[in-house]
Design an enzyme around this catalytic site. Sequence first.
Site, mmCIF file in Angstrom:
data_model
loop_
_atom_site.group_PDB
_atom_site.id
_atom_site.type_symbol
_atom_site.label_atom_id
_atom_site.label_comp_id
_atom_site.label_asym_id
_atom_site.label_seq_id
_atom_site.Cartn_x
_atom_site.Cartn_y
_atom_site.Cartn_z
ATOM 1 N N GLU A 57 0.823 -1.205 0.000
ATOM 2 C CA GLU A 57 0.000 0.000 0.000
ATOM 3 C C GLU A 57 0.861 1.261 0.000
ATOM 4 O OE1 GLU A 57 -3.033 -0.015 -0.712
ATOM 5 O OE2 GLU A 57 -3.267 -2.193 -0.558
ATOM 6 N N HIS A 72 1.630 2.398 -3.447
ATOM 7 C CA HIS A 72 0.615 3.302 -3.997
ATOM 8 C C HIS A 72 0.825 4.721 -3.466
ATOM 9 C CE1 HIS A 72 -1.804 0.315 -6.008
ATOM 10 N NE2 HIS A 72 -2.083 -0.345 -4.896
#
Length: 686
Positions: free
Chosen positions: A475, A478
């Site tokens: 994550e 991202h």
Amino acid sequence: MTTQLTPDNPFAAPSELPYALPPFDRITDEHFEPAFEVGLAEHAAEIESIATNPEPPSFDNTIVAMERSGRLLGRVSAVFFNLTSSDTSPYRQELQAKMAPKLAAHRDAIHLNPKLFDRVEELFRRREELGLDPESAWLLERVHTDFQRAGAGLPEADQRRLRALNEELSTLSTRFQENLLNDTNELAVLVDDRAELAGLSEDAIAAAGEAAASRGETGKYLLTLSLPTSQPLLASLENRALRERLFRASESRGTRGNEYDNRELLSRIATLRAERAALLGYANHAAYVIADETARTSEAALGLLERLAPAAVANARRDAEELQRYLEQDLPGATLEPWDWAFYGERVRKARYDIDEATLRPYFELGRVLRDGVFFAANQLYGLTFTERHDLPKYHPEVRVFEVSDADGGPLGLFLGDYYTRDSKRGGAWMNTFVDQSELLGERPVVVNNLNIVRPPEGEPTLLTFDEVVTAFHEFGHALHALLSAVRHPTFAGTNVPRDFVEYPSQVNEMWMLWPEVLANYAKHHETGEPLPSRLVNRLQDAARYGQGYSTTEYLAAALLDQAWHGLAPDTGIGDVAGFESAALERAGVALREVPPRYRSTYFAHIFSGGYSAGYYSYIWSEVLDADTVEWFRENGGLRRANGDHFRRTLLGRGGSVDSMTAFREFRGRDPEIAPLLARRGLTGA
């Protein structure tokens, strides 16, 4: 209808906080609806002014003007929809259901505005004469494509039907998400006897006790559900009956005939999407979606999945035979079931590599993983530094806020970490933005990562599983895509890239989790500070490659199921969701009883309430690029600033401002090759 916001509404003006962080300490639920109403009206008026501008269309008075429009609506939407995912409530769910069709209608009103499209069309016809820089030329092309794909060229009657379809689909998708959250909470497994939890760590048992107490079940234990079919606790629970209870609870979400049943809902969604695709000139929804991705055709996406499936299934069958032997040592004559796989897979891992989750977790404390692992790798690669800000408001007490500085010490943005599970948060893990980077608007990014880690009892350390550490690095990949964005136009900021490209940078970032310099920096015992023993490091590298048959097959089953739902022709009746699902998996050759799809249809949030409809193949498509990129880093010395700067300059910083595959070729020097992926997943026989 509210015509203007009162000055005390926090959305009335841009935030004055650092990086325009939303003033969460001032925002209350009563502020959202009027801000939406005024924001919609203001944006509609701005668009009408652009469309009816008496001046001849120019890039500035049309395309750039559109980029600058909708600021109030953007502010309230960013906060509200982050909160409906991270910290929802009955009021927020109700307002989301109310606003979804209005927002869909608003988007259609823009794309189906004939005067506005005429201006865009004229600019597109004259694009060679406009003298635009490359990013602006690409923006004009993208805007023109978006209008066409939204139905701008359709006859008026078809446009009316398209508007109705989009409004209904937005409502249905919102209901699917709400049903899933409610059913997931309701199906959490309550355990009366602590002895049934044998195999779980003490902190996991304590967390289950606190979860039960929070729902008024003091003295009992609550096992909450994560989004995928296979639950993390299945790897540890010794009680086979409880493993079955937990698995069946997970798999039954959305199928129980109660108010949260998603079967009729998802069938309707698939049917309406097929109709919309036909209206827009495509054979099915998958063809419509993938035409605008890097894969270009649904045949290409499906071809990759089908190429990988036989070897993945063969590997899974071989693993199943081994696990069956382990099961029979405990229960002679028993048959391996889906709820047994993770438990005996962990036993094989421990026997073969002398390593298990219980051994690893003390070395994976959340704060250290974040500071000395995730942030450390970003510092080594890109020169970034992270300073926690305790003076800035947060939308929930559990959120942590970090100011991010660039290599030269200059301000880059804010990073918010929201790591713990709660009843008000949807399942899974994701990244989102509160503010997008844009040179045009003079804005720097405000980025949030959400995970769903079970919170330990007060005062106890948060110890992560191996998979949770992977997720934290993923994550944050991202987040880096958004933080390192260096584009002019907000349309192109950060992760605003094709869906089958967006997972690529995040998957690349996973590699640093096991990179020796990074692992040695963060994998330290939370009590003693001793580093993860070298014998475990080597075994961890090997163990990470174990179980690819299962993980690849469960993923491919879900991805192929997605293609089956969205490969439907219009007017195809779906009488039985379970029957459709079974038939689709059989046809694709991935119907293994012991290896269910990562998501069954009724809780497949990615495709029925998220942004991955017909796009779940993206993870493996992106992994082709990822595996090839990992090889590049290895060939060029690994964790080096020069490598990070090259990746940032050619790819991460460019967001969607250039064709994605062009960016990849500039980074890699050639087209991607699939061999590294096949080797990584043990599919070289495919």
